[in-house]
Write a protein that holds these residues in place. Sequence first.
Motif, PDB file in Angstrom:
ATOM      1  N   TRP A 105      30.071  50.838  41.495  1.00 56.20           N
ATOM      2  CA  TRP A 105      30.523  49.943  40.421  1.00 56.20           C
ATOM      3  C   TRP A 105      32.026  49.790  40.254  1.00 56.20           C
ATOM      4  N   MET A 106      32.812  50.773  40.672  1.00 58.53           N
ATOM      5  CA  MET A 106      34.214  50.743  40.259  1.00 58.53           C
ATOM      6  C   MET A 106      35.055  49.659  40.918  1.00 58.53           C
ATOM      7  N   GLY A 107      34.773  49.358  42.195  1.00 54.14           N
ATOM      8  CA  GLY A 107      35.530  48.289  42.847  1.00 54.14           C
ATOM      9  C   GLY A 107      35.302  46.968  42.129  1.00 54.14           C
ATOM     10  N   LYS A 108      34.022  46.675  41.878  1.00 51.08           N
ATOM     11  CA  LYS A 108      33.675  45.423  41.189  1.00 51.08           C
ATOM     12  C   LYS A 108      34.288  45.380  39.791  1.00 51.08           C
ATOM     13  N   PHE A 109      34.219  46.525  39.112  1.00 51.46           N
ATOM     14  CA  PHE A 109      34.742  46.541  37.741  1.00 51.46           C
ATOM     15  C   PHE A 109      36.262  46.376  37.726  1.00 51.46           C
ATOM     16  N   ASP A 110      36.953  47.037  38.651  1.00 52.82           N
ATOM     17  CA  ASP A 110      38.409  46.889  38.701  1.00 52.82           C
ATOM     18  C   ASP A 110      38.811  45.440  38.978  1.00 52.82           C
ATOM     19  N   ASP A 111      38.056  44.767  39.854  1.00 50.60           N
ATOM     20  CA  ASP A 111      38.330  43.344  40.105  1.00 50.60           C
ATOM     21  C   ASP A 111      38.143  42.530  38.828  1.00 50.60           C
ATOM     22  N   TYR A 112      37.066  42.833  38.108  1.00 52.23           N
ATOM     23  CA  TYR A 112      36.778  42.134  36.859  1.00 52.23           C
ATOM     24  C   TYR A 112      37.908  42.350  35.851  1.00 52.23           C
ATOM     25  N   LEU A 113      38.328  43.615  35.757  1.00 51.05           N
ATOM     26  CA  LEU A 113      39.377  43.983  34.801  1.00 51.05           C
ATOM     27  C   LEU A 113      40.661  43.209  35.095  1.00 51.05           C
ATOM     28  N   GLU A 152      53.018  41.958  33.820  1.00 47.90           N
ATOM     29  CA  GLU A 152      53.385  43.070  34.694  1.00 47.90           C
ATOM     30  C   GLU A 152      53.242  44.407  33.961  1.00 47.90           C
ATOM     31  N   ALA A 153      53.753  44.453  32.731  1.00 44.65           N
ATOM     32  CA  ALA A 153      53.687  45.713  31.972  1.00 44.65           C
ATOM     33  C   ALA A 153      52.245  46.069  31.629  1.00 44.65           C
ATOM     34  N   MET A 154      51.446  45.069  31.279  1.00 45.18           N
ATOM     35  CA  MET A 154      50.040  45.338  30.963  1.00 45.18           C
ATOM     36  C   MET A 154      49.315  45.836  32.211  1.00 45.18           C
ATOM     37  N   ALA A 155      49.551  45.194  33.347  1.00 47.22           N
ATOM     38  CA  ALA A 155      48.882  45.574  34.597  1.00 47.22           C
ATOM     39  C   ALA A 155      49.319  46.968  35.056  1.00 47.22           C
ATOM     40  N   TYR A 156      50.601  47.276  34.868  1.00 39.12           N
ATOM     41  CA  TYR A 156      51.116  48.593  35.297  1.00 39.12           C
ATOM     42  C   TYR A 156      50.286  49.721  34.681  1.00 39.12           C
ATOM     43  N   SER A 157      50.013  49.602  33.396  1.00 46.75           N
ATOM     44  CA  SER A 157      49.258  50.673  32.731  1.00 46.75           C
ATOM     45  C   SER A 157      47.760  50.533  32.943  1.00 46.75           C
ATOM     46  N   LEU A 158      47.275  49.296  32.949  1.00 50.26           N
ATOM     47  CA  LEU A 158      45.832  49.080  33.052  1.00 50.26           C
ATOM     48  C   LEU A 158      45.314  49.444  34.437  1.00 50.26           C
ATOM     49  N   MET A 159      46.081  49.117  35.471  1.00 52.44           N
ATOM     50  CA  MET A 159      45.641  49.370  36.838  1.00 52.44           C
ATOM     51  C   MET A 159      46.328  50.637  37.380  1.00 52.44           C
ATOM     52  N   GLY A 160      46.742  51.508  36.496  1.00 53.77           N
ATOM     53  CA  GLY A 160      47.584  52.637  36.894  1.00 53.77           C
ATOM     54  C   GLY A 160      46.830  53.912  37.226  1.00 53.77           C
ATOM     55  N   GLY A 161      45.684  53.801  37.825  1.00 50.50           N
ATOM     56  CA  GLY A 161      45.025  55.011  38.320  1.00 50.50           C
ATOM     57  C   GLY A 161      44.236  55.780  37.279  1.00 50.50           C
ATOM     58  N   GLY A 162      43.826  55.117  36.213  1.00 50.52           N
ATOM     59  CA  GLY A 162      42.944  55.782  35.250  1.00 50.52           C
ATOM     60  C   GLY A 162      41.602  56.091  35.899  1.00 50.52           C
ATOM     61  N   LYS A 163      40.932  57.119  35.399  1.00 48.48           N
ATOM     62  CA  LYS A 163      39.667  57.530  36.027  1.00 48.48           C
ATOM     63  C   LYS A 163      38.497  56.650  35.591  1.00 48.48           C
ATOM     64  N   ARG A 164      38.729  55.779  34.600  1.00 50.88           N
ATOM     65  CA  ARG A 164      37.685  54.851  34.121  1.00 50.88           C
ATOM     66  C   ARG A 164      36.439  55.582  33.637  1.00 50.88           C
ATOM     67  N   ILE A 165      36.647  56.733  33.010  1.00 51.43           N
ATOM     68  CA  ILE A 165      35.506  57.502  32.530  1.00 51.43           C
ATOM     69  C   ILE A 165      34.714  56.726  31.485  1.00 51.43           C
ATOM     70  N   ARG A 166      35.439  56.049  30.585  1.00 52.94           N
ATOM     71  CA  ARG A 166      34.745  55.343  29.503  1.00 52.94           C
ATOM     72  C   ARG A 166      33.897  54.181  30.034  1.00 52.94           C
ATOM     73  N   PRO A 167      34.468  53.306  30.898  1.00 51.65           N
ATOM     74  CA  PRO A 167      33.620  52.255  31.477  1.00 51.65           C
ATOM     75  C   PRO A 167      32.422  52.821  32.243  1.00 51.65           C
ATOM     76  N   LEU A 168      32.660  53.864  33.043  1.00 52.41           N
ATOM     77  CA  LEU A 168      31.548  54.473  33.791  1.00 52.41           C
ATOM     78  C   LEU A 168      30.448  54.971  32.857  1.00 52.41           C
ATOM     79  N   LEU A 169      30.864  55.467  31.706  1.00 50.72           N
ATOM     80  CA  LEU A 169      29.902  55.976  30.734  1.00 50.72           C
ATOM     81  C   LEU A 169      29.086  54.825  30.126  1.00 50.72           C
ATOM     82  N   VAL A 170      29.756  53.688  29.888  1.00 49.74           N
ATOM     83  CA  VAL A 170      29.018  52.493  29.451  1.00 49.74           C
ATOM     84  C   VAL A 170      27.954  52.157  30.490  1.00 49.74           C
ATOM     85  N   PHE A 171      28.372  52.110  31.758  1.00 46.03           N
ATOM     86  CA  PHE A 171      27.463  51.667  32.820  1.00 46.03           C
ATOM     87  C   PHE A 171      26.311  52.654  33.032  1.00 46.03           C
ATOM     88  N   ALA A 172      26.619  53.963  33.007  1.00 44.83           N
ATOM     89  CA  ALA A 172      25.577  54.965  33.256  1.00 44.83           C
ATOM     90  C   ALA A 172      24.548  54.956  32.127  1.00 44.83           C
TER      91      ALA A 172
END
Lengths: 300, 300
Positions: free
Chosen positions: B10-18, B34-54
């Motif tokens: 799921w994460m590749g698809k979700f990152d593209d969506y994000l 640029e500033a929004m993308a720097y933090s949003l796409m900055g290597g977070g583990k995406r635990i919360r989205p993964l938890l939604v999906f699981a």
Amino acid sequence: MNLNEFQTEWMGKFDDYLYSELGNCVPMQESLHEAMAYSLMGGGKRIRPLLVFATLALAGGDVKKGFAPAAALEFIHTYSLIHDDLPAIDNDDYRRGRLTSHKVYGEATAILAGDALLTAAFEMLAESQNLSDSQKIRLIALLAKAAGPNGMIAGQMDDIEGEEKKLTIEELMQVHEKKTGALIEFAVSAGCLVADADPHFSGKMQAFAKYLGLGYQIHNDLKDVVLDENETGKKIHHDAEMNKNTYPSILGTKEAMLALNDVIRNAEGCLDELAAEGAFPADERDKIIVLHQFLDYIRI
Amino acid sequence: MNLNEFQTEWMGKFDDYLYSELGNCVPMQESLHEAMAYSLMGGGKRIRPLLVFATLALAGGDVKKGFAPAAALEFIHTYSLIHDDLPAIDNDDYRRGRLTSHKVYGEATAILAGDALLTAAFEMLAESQNLSDSQKIRLIALLAKAAGPNGMIAGQMDDIEGEEKKLTIEELMQVHEKKTGALIEFAVSAGCLVADADPHFSGKMQAFAKYLGLGYQIHNDLKDVVLDENETGKKIHHDAEMNKNTYPSILGTKEAMLALNDVIRNAEGCLDELAAEGAFPADERDKIIVLHQFLDYIRI
């Protein structure tokens, strides 16, 4: 009915609503509640809520149904002022003749109080009792667009970047349209949406709001140059010190005054056309006077 | 299926969506984008989205319908980190091994990028294509409550005020519940809501989320004491320098480790009960393993 009477009729009730909504959102965290209330109940003129109500009334709708979107709008307007005043942005110590949030509560609390008002605005709309789900969704989308990174925040960012360069008058107009215009246009759109107004009426009212928003910013720029500190409640000639792009700094004071007069005339034109067409219920005719008087806020 | 495989699915698809949602929200203001993308796409583990999906998958729902609430949640989580790192709040120079937003873009842009992510989260939910109006409204209300002045922001404010006094462990738990727990609980609630899960399933999953959220914060506190800088990607012993109330500072490191183990056991208990009851579609049984493995994030 004139604007003064309209204000007297609605503002007491609306202020009570606003304060009780604040209580619903923040019952537990006292410091946060205090900082939010300080700015929210701090003597704002409530022009945006009044504009929601006047538009709604002219369209023949129920003004009470406008309380939730008007309150959400006022929450967002208030948050934007708190964050704008921060040392890292405009660095203002006074607003409406009182110390700004960060001067009273410190920067951390001011940042959080702003964040809290912004978030609570959407909670309030989603939980409002008087609107259909479809109205809520459209209002939330419109408000987020107006206040967000394509609207107000883009304008604030443009404004900061503009400090380092000289803008043309067209570029400045675009900054103003986003920074100030977007929320004023939302006020009118919200009024039309809640009243289920027809597209022709909504279109004309939106044009009116565009002129009003632009005039509001020109007026604001001019105030900094031609009025004195007692009248504005904040430090004057602040824009020039900050090297800001403003109507008077680009066009000169006299031309900026002329531009403001043009904008006011165009706004009046929109209302006159609506009146000539009788594009609203006959017994709401007096509300057109109320709307005309919004332009008094921006006359110099 | 394990968490790793689930993440790969799921994460590749979700990152593209994000990233494409970010583009929809901010097409025009480059610096803000640029500033929004720097933090949003900055290597977070995406635990919360993964938890939604699981959660959604375990309940037998369509994971794609969780993309909008998961993205909104990740926008809000990201904004909270940007504002939390500001000099006036936690004053952190590094996050996930990279410079924090204000160190790269300056404070004004960091404040605005945070505001923009927060606002855009609600726009995204309101405009999502895959949800009913009623689902959108409930998700917006839940998210605003979790992130707002009774949830995360109250926790941040309590945290700041707590620096000046010694909290009891119960008080600290309440701060954590709001500051970290609320968004993690939202992830699970959003999964249940989108999947139209029954109240029994939702209740058990919410209990699981409560333990996970609490464990997450105890783990975070402990990390600052027992792990080194390379592993955490940020300065260690920072909490002690800031005189923060933490699990190890109140209970001692050893007791804090035991408390973490208790919390993990309780969380496992919730999942075991659901599994024993067969409270989800049989062909989603493997998702219970995925959910169990979320607890690996918080083991030390």
